[in-house]
Design a protein around this motif. Structure first.
Motif, short mmCIF file in Angstrom:
data_model
loop_
_atom_site.label_atom_id
_atom_site.label_comp_id
_atom_site.label_asym_id
_atom_site.label_seq_id
_atom_site.Cartn_x
_atom_site.Cartn_y
_atom_site.Cartn_z
N TRP A 90 0.91 -1.28 0.29
CA TRP A 90 -0.27 0.23 -0.04
C TRP A 90 1.02 1.36 -0.24
N LYS A 91 2.24 0.82 -0.24
CA LYS A 91 3.41 2.39 -1.06
C LYS A 91 2.36 3.14 1.23
N GLU A 92 2.83 2.29 2.45
CA GLU A 92 2.84 3.30 3.04
C GLU A 92 4.50 3.10 3.82
N SER A 93 4.86 4.32 4.13
CA SER A 93 5.92 4.16 4.53
C SER A 93 5.89 3.92 6.31
N LEU A 94 7.29 3.33 6.59
CA LEU A 94 7.27 3.17 7.24
C LEU A 94 7.24 4.17 8.99
N ALA A 95 7.40 5.58 8.44
CA ALA A 95 7.22 6.56 9.85
C ALA A 95 6.13 7.03 9.36
N ASP A 96 4.98 6.72 8.37
CA ASP A 96 4.23 6.80 8.63
C ASP A 96 3.10 5.80 9.68
N THR A 97 3.65 4.73 9.59
CA THR A 97 2.97 3.77 10.55
C THR A 97 3.44 3.97 11.80
N ALA A 98 4.24 4.42 12.18
CA ALA A 98 4.89 5.05 13.34
C ALA A 98 4.29 6.34 13.74
N ARG A 99 3.95 7.25 13.13
CA ARG A 99 2.87 7.87 13.65
C ARG A 99 1.92 8.18 13.52
N VAL A 100 1.37 7.06 13.27
CA VAL A 100 0.20 6.46 13.62
C VAL A 100 -0.24 5.33 14.66
N MET A 124 10.59 7.86 14.55
CA MET A 124 9.79 8.53 14.15
C MET A 124 9.02 8.04 15.13
N SER A 125 9.13 7.43 15.85
CA SER A 125 8.14 6.62 17.03
C SER A 125 7.96 7.83 18.56
N THR A 126 7.07 7.75 18.66
CA THR A 126 7.40 9.04 20.62
C THR A 126 7.49 7.22 21.68
N VAL A 127 7.09 6.08 21.42
CA VAL A 127 6.70 5.12 22.01
C VAL A 127 8.18 5.09 21.73
N PRO A 128 8.18 3.47 22.73
CA PRO A 128 9.65 2.61 23.49
C PRO A 128 9.62 1.90 22.02
#
Length: 313
Positions: A90-100, A124-128
């Motif tokens: 689906w061409k979702e970047s790993l960064a976008d997955t992290a933000r979600v 890109m993650s605010t959690v561990p």
């Protein structure tokens, strides 16, 4: 821990000191004892742990999920990226997955086929973030597999210090990369490596281990290596279709001259390098090793949640 992000992400075994490992071992022994006796865990967390697996997994994913549940946490699980809109299809970047997922979970355990993906995700993650295995070949890692491997060696041998470990199989695998780095934190450890010419360590890797005091010796005679070893760590080949040479397969005949207290470890799943005929022998410790994944990963999650201030009662 060295170089650990503020949120205590665990990306590489090289973040850990020997002291860190010993603290994790102590917690894992405590959790294993409680599990065996049926006692309630000493801590309860309402944390949500997301297991985000872009590659297949049995032991890593399920033991992390069991560990979270044993600690009183909750699970969000994605074990098949094709059933989601994450990843390359689906061409979702790993960064976008992290933000979600920042808004969904308190800890993310990530497995990914690309080397360095866990480190990239963590930016890109605010959690561990916990690296549940990333890629293959140089730079790939599987830090929590190594923690449970070292814990098992400590348990079987009384200490990792002074151990002689025969590593049998493809040295380019992520579990081996992390294992050798972890072994280098202990004293007087010798690694006897029985591998194919094409799956040896790079010269740079050998030099790095030597600088950290880890002795790696290539061997041709497996039977002789087993006579010298406390542990044989059989790991097969990264490619499950690869034909394992006959002289790199364990069997009752090969083990005939081994030390009586030699123990066999394997990250599983196994192939012809580890036949079922060895399961009933005194040497077999690989299912015990797999079971150790739960208390060890309980210790990892406990430390992460305590360090980052998640809700712990």
């Amino acid at each position: 821990m060295r170089n650990a992000p503020p949120s205590w992400s665990l990306i590489s075994i090289e973040q850990l000191t020997r002291s860190d490992l010993e603290e994790l071992f102590a917690a894992a022994y405590r959790h294993r004892s409680a599990l065996e006796s049926g006692e309630p865990c000493s801590m309860s967390s309402e944390a949500i742990v997301a297991t985000l697996f872009m590659q297949p997994s049995t032991r890593t994913r399920l033991s992390f999920e069991a560990a979270a549940l044993r600690l009183g946490g909750k699970i969000l699980s994605m074990s098949d990226p094709a059933a989601s809109r994450a990843g390359s299809e689906w061409k979702e970047s790993l960064a976008d997955t992290a933000r979600v997922l920042n808004g969904y979970a308190d800890v993310v355990v990530l497995r990914h086929p690309v080397v360095g993906s866990a480190a990239h995700y963590a930016t890109m993650s605010t959690v561990p973030v916990v690296n549940g295995g990333d890629g293959a070949g140089p730079g790939s890692e599987h830090p929590t597999q190594t923690i449970l491997d070292l814990f098992t060696i400590d348990d079987l041998c009384g200490s990792v210090d002074g151990a002689t470990v025969c590593v049998l199989g493809d040295l380019s695998q992520r579990c081996v990369h992390s294992l050798l780095a972890g072994l280098s934190l202990f004293s007087d450890v010798t690694v006897l490596a029985k591998t194919e010419e094409t799956t040896r360590l790079t010269e740079r890797e050998l030099q790095r281990h030597a600088r950290h005091g880890l002795k790696v010796e290539y061997v041709d005679d497996l039977a002789e290596a087993l006579r010298r070893s406390d542990i044989v760590y059989a790991c097969g080949h990264e490619d499950p279709t690869h034909e394992i040479p006959l002289d790199m397969r364990l069997d009752p005949r090969t083990l005939r001259g081994a030390r009586p207290d030699l123990r066999i470890l394997h990250p599983l799943p196994r192939g012809v390098e580890l036949p079922t005929s060895l399961d009933g022998t005194a040497h077999a410790a690989y299912f015990e090793q797999a079971a150790n994944g739960v208390p060890v990963r309980m210790a990892v999650l406990e430390r992460i949640l305590s360090s980052c201030g998640s809700a712990v009662a």
